[in-house]
Design a protein around this motif. Structure first.
Motif, PDB file in Angstrom:
ATOM      1  N   PRO A 190       0.912  -1.342   0.015  1.00 49.77           N
ATOM      2  CA  PRO A 190       0.109   0.120   0.105  1.00 49.77           C
ATOM      3  C   PRO A 190       0.817   1.265  -0.063  1.00 49.77           C
ATOM      4  N   VAL A 191       0.302   2.335  -0.722  1.00 52.83           N
ATOM      5  CA  VAL A 191       0.835   3.613  -0.710  1.00 52.83           C
ATOM      6  C   VAL A 191       0.053   4.458   0.487  1.00 52.83           C
ATOM      7  N   ARG A 192       1.148   4.745   1.338  1.00 56.67           N
ATOM      8  CA  ARG A 192       0.566   5.824   2.457  1.00 56.67           C
ATOM      9  C   ARG A 192       0.593   7.267   1.986  1.00 56.67           C
ATOM     10  N   VAL A 193      -0.335   7.943   1.949  1.00 55.90           N
ATOM     11  CA  VAL A 193      -0.481   9.353   1.440  1.00 55.90           C
ATOM     12  C   VAL A 193      -0.761  10.238   2.738  1.00 55.90           C
ATOM     13  N   GLY A 194      -0.443  11.071   3.029  1.00 49.41           N
ATOM     14  CA  GLY A 194      -0.627  12.115   4.051  1.00 49.41           C
ATOM     15  C   GLY A 194       0.230  13.359   3.993  1.00 49.41           C
ATOM     16  N   THR A 195       0.075  13.987   5.175  1.00 46.73           N
ATOM     17  CA  THR A 195       0.558  15.373   5.149  1.00 46.73           C
ATOM     18  C   THR A 195       2.000  15.470   5.913  1.00 46.73           C
ATOM     19  N   LEU A 196       2.868  16.335   5.395  1.00 45.25           N
ATOM     20  CA  LEU A 196       4.196  16.439   6.179  1.00 45.25           C
ATOM     21  C   LEU A 196       4.518  17.891   6.032  1.00 45.25           C
ATOM     22  N   GLY A 197       4.334  18.683   7.038  1.00 46.52           N
ATOM     23  CA  GLY A 197       4.676  20.081   7.072  1.00 46.52           C
ATOM     24  C   GLY A 197       3.487  20.894   6.179  1.00 46.52           C
ATOM     25  N   GLY A 198       2.622  20.299   6.193  1.00 51.28           N
ATOM     26  CA  GLY A 198       1.383  20.963   5.590  1.00 51.28           C
ATOM     27  C   GLY A 198       1.242  20.665   3.848  1.00 51.28           C
ATOM     28  N   HIS A 199       2.200  19.739   3.352  1.00 54.58           N
ATOM     29  CA  HIS A 199       2.301  19.386   2.120  1.00 54.58           C
ATOM     30  C   HIS A 199       1.953  17.813   1.936  1.00 54.58           C
ATOM     31  N   ARG A 200       1.300  17.630   0.919  1.00 55.61           N
ATOM     32  CA  ARG A 200       0.898  16.218   0.797  1.00 55.61           C
ATOM     33  C   ARG A 200       1.928  15.168   0.147  1.00 55.61           C
ATOM     34  N   VAL A 201       2.117  14.136   0.744  1.00 55.53           N
ATOM     35  CA  VAL A 201       3.376  13.374   0.369  1.00 55.53           C
ATOM     36  C   VAL A 201       2.917  11.957   0.388  1.00 55.53           C
ATOM     37  N   ALA A 202       3.559  11.054  -0.591  1.00 63.91           N
ATOM     38  CA  ALA A 202       3.050   9.716  -0.711  1.00 63.91           C
ATOM     39  C   ALA A 202       4.417   8.887  -0.477  1.00 63.91           C
ATOM     40  N   PHE A 203       4.066   7.949   0.199  1.00 65.43           N
ATOM     41  CA  PHE A 203       5.111   7.051   0.893  1.00 65.43           C
ATOM     42  C   PHE A 203       4.958   5.558   0.212  1.00 65.43           C
ATOM     43  N   LEU A 204       6.073   4.877  -0.171  1.00 66.59           N
ATOM     44  CA  LEU A 204       5.967   3.652  -0.616  1.00 66.59           C
ATOM     45  C   LEU A 204       7.076   2.825  -0.260  1.00 66.59           C
ATOM     46  N   PRO A 205       7.099   1.699   0.751  1.00 69.93           N
ATOM     47  CA  PRO A 205       8.181   0.896   0.945  1.00 69.93           C
ATOM     48  C   PRO A 205       8.498  -0.098  -0.150  1.00 69.93           C
ATOM     49  N   ARG A 206       9.789  -0.037  -0.885  1.00 70.20           N
ATOM     50  CA  ARG A 206      10.097  -0.763  -1.988  1.00 70.20           C
ATOM     51  C   ARG A 206      10.054  -1.963  -1.710  1.00 70.20           C
ATOM     52  N   HIS A 207      10.486  -2.545  -0.742  1.00 74.90           N
ATOM     53  CA  HIS A 207      10.624  -4.103  -0.292  1.00 74.90           C
ATOM     54  C   HIS A 207       9.391  -4.558   0.359  1.00 74.90           C
ATOM     55  N   GLY A 208       8.428  -3.604   0.600  1.00 73.90           N
ATOM     56  CA  GLY A 208       7.200  -4.049   1.205  1.00 73.90           C
ATOM     57  C   GLY A 208       7.167  -3.782   2.649  1.00 73.90           C
ATOM     58  N   GLU A 209       6.212  -3.566   3.233  1.00 71.02           N
ATOM     59  CA  GLU A 209       6.113  -3.096   4.951  1.00 71.02           C
ATOM     60  C   GLU A 209       6.812  -4.196   5.964  1.00 71.02           C
ATOM     61  N   GLY A 210       6.963  -5.320   5.157  1.00 72.78           N
ATOM     62  CA  GLY A 210       7.414  -6.402   6.214  1.00 72.78           C
ATOM     63  C   GLY A 210       8.746  -6.816   5.296  1.00 72.78           C
ATOM     64  N   HIS A 211       9.396  -6.211   4.584  1.00 70.50           N
ATOM     65  CA  HIS A 211      10.719  -6.462   3.776  1.00 70.50           C
ATOM     66  C   HIS A 211      10.440  -7.910   3.317  1.00 70.50           C
ATOM     67  N   SER A 212       9.630  -7.988   2.276  1.00 68.24           N
ATOM     68  CA  SER A 212       9.267  -9.268   1.878  1.00 68.24           C
ATOM     69  C   SER A 212       9.758  -9.669   0.487  1.00 68.24           C
ATOM     70  N   LEU A 213      10.338  -8.566  -0.193  1.00 66.01           N
ATOM     71  CA  LEU A 213      10.629  -8.602  -1.349  1.00 66.01           C
ATOM     72  C   LEU A 213      12.065  -8.370  -1.591  1.00 66.01           C
ATOM     73  N   PRO A 214      12.804  -9.593  -2.416  1.00 67.99           N
ATOM     74  CA  PRO A 214      14.070  -9.385  -2.856  1.00 67.99           C
ATOM     75  C   PRO A 214      14.208  -8.358  -3.803  1.00 67.99           C
ATOM     76  N   PRO A 215      15.651  -7.771  -3.960  1.00 68.61           N
ATOM     77  CA  PRO A 215      15.573  -6.705  -4.955  1.00 68.61           C
ATOM     78  C   PRO A 215      15.076  -7.151  -6.547  1.00 68.61           C
ATOM     79  N   HIS A 216      15.481  -8.427  -6.712  1.00 71.13           N
ATOM     80  CA  HIS A 216      15.241  -8.769  -8.168  1.00 71.13           C
ATOM     81  C   HIS A 216      13.708  -9.083  -8.475  1.00 71.13           C
ATOM     82  N   LYS A 217      13.020  -9.273  -7.132  1.00 71.62           N
ATOM     83  CA  LYS A 217      11.361  -9.617  -7.433  1.00 71.62           C
ATOM     84  C   LYS A 217      10.779  -8.214  -7.276  1.00 71.62           C
ATOM     85  N   ILE A 218      11.094  -7.110  -6.908  1.00 69.03           N
ATOM     86  CA  ILE A 218      10.445  -5.778  -6.859  1.00 69.03           C
ATOM     87  C   ILE A 218       9.743  -5.492  -8.209  1.00 69.03           C
TER      88      ILE A 218
END
Length: 254
Positions: free
Chosen positions: A38-66
């Protein structure tokens, strides 16, 4: 959604933005398949920011499987036009020891077997994008200026070598990479940067040095442990909230 000021992709040890407020969760469907999570979208300092962990939130994806294409397409679908990639890396040359932050200006791709273009499917337009400067110059300069404004020490150049992973490199491979001109080594810098260019996204890398690459540090027999990596990432990224706030604030005043 068109009001996202910045999209941030997190690497190893960076699975959330702690200061993100009023968070909404999005998981867009892309024609490239499933994204890392999931992409988490929220505010940071009054600005909209989207955050996505590349490996998944539980680090389940190795680099070549992303699924790099799906990740970038999802951020773009949410309205992002500017992407700051956080990459956990190893240091090769003297200026890039553990806990250093760097904003590289060049890269060398040693990966193989990854889908590296949006021109893969039959019938898609064949693109020959200019990649002489693999990172967007204007966004890089904004990151460098923001670090200076926030009092965050940053090495403002360097060459990132992207390797296949998930194993770490041999000493001989690091010797070769140093000879090739690499200052940093990581496993996720490509094809992400190339895909961003094809998709028309502004893209810059903020490299977080977690350890010396094999044989590169003062102790050639050092054994790299995951705990050392995580500790160094936490220390090196302590100034990240200040840097991001300065980056977003500077953009808002332009």
């Amino acid at each position: 959604m068109t009001d996202i000021a910045l999209a941030v992709i997190g690497g190893t040890g960076l699975y959330k933005l702690a200061d993100l407020q009023d968070v909404e969760t999005h998981q867009p469907v892309t024609h490239y398949g499933a994204l890392s999570g999931p992409v988490r979208v929220g505010t940071l300092g009054g600005h909209r920011v989207a955050f996505l962990p590349r490996h998944g939130e539980g680090h389940s994806l190795p680099p070549h499987k992303i699924n790099y294409r799906a990740n970038l397409a999802a951020l773009q679908a949410l309205g992002a036009t500017r992407v700051l990639a956080l990459n956990t890396v190893g240091g090769i040359t003297e200026r890039f020891g553990p806990r250093v932050l760097a904003c590289p200006d060049q890269l060398i791709d040693y990966t193989w077997g990854r889908i590296s273009t949006i021109c893969e499917e039959p019938g898609t337009e064949v693109l020959h994008v200019d990649f002489g400067e693999p990172y967007t110059r204007s966004l890089r300069q904004e990151v460098i200026d923001a670090a200076a404004s926030a009092g965050v020490v940053l090495v403002a150049d360097g060459c990132y070598g992207a390797t296949q992973g998930p194993r770490l490199e041999t000493r001989a491979e690091i010797v070769r990479m140093r000879r090739d001109g690499c200052d940093l080594v990581g496993m996720t810098g490509m094809p992400e940067a190339g895909l961003a260019r094809e998709m028309g996204l502004d893209y810059a890398c903020l490299a977080i040095v977690a350890n010396w690459a094999a044989g590169a540090g003062p102790d050639p027999d050092e054994v790299i442990t995951l705990q050392d990596v995580l500790d160094n990432v936490a220390a090196a990224s302590s100034g990240l909230p200040r840097l991001l706030s300065a980056l977003l604030g500077a953009r808002a005043t332009r």
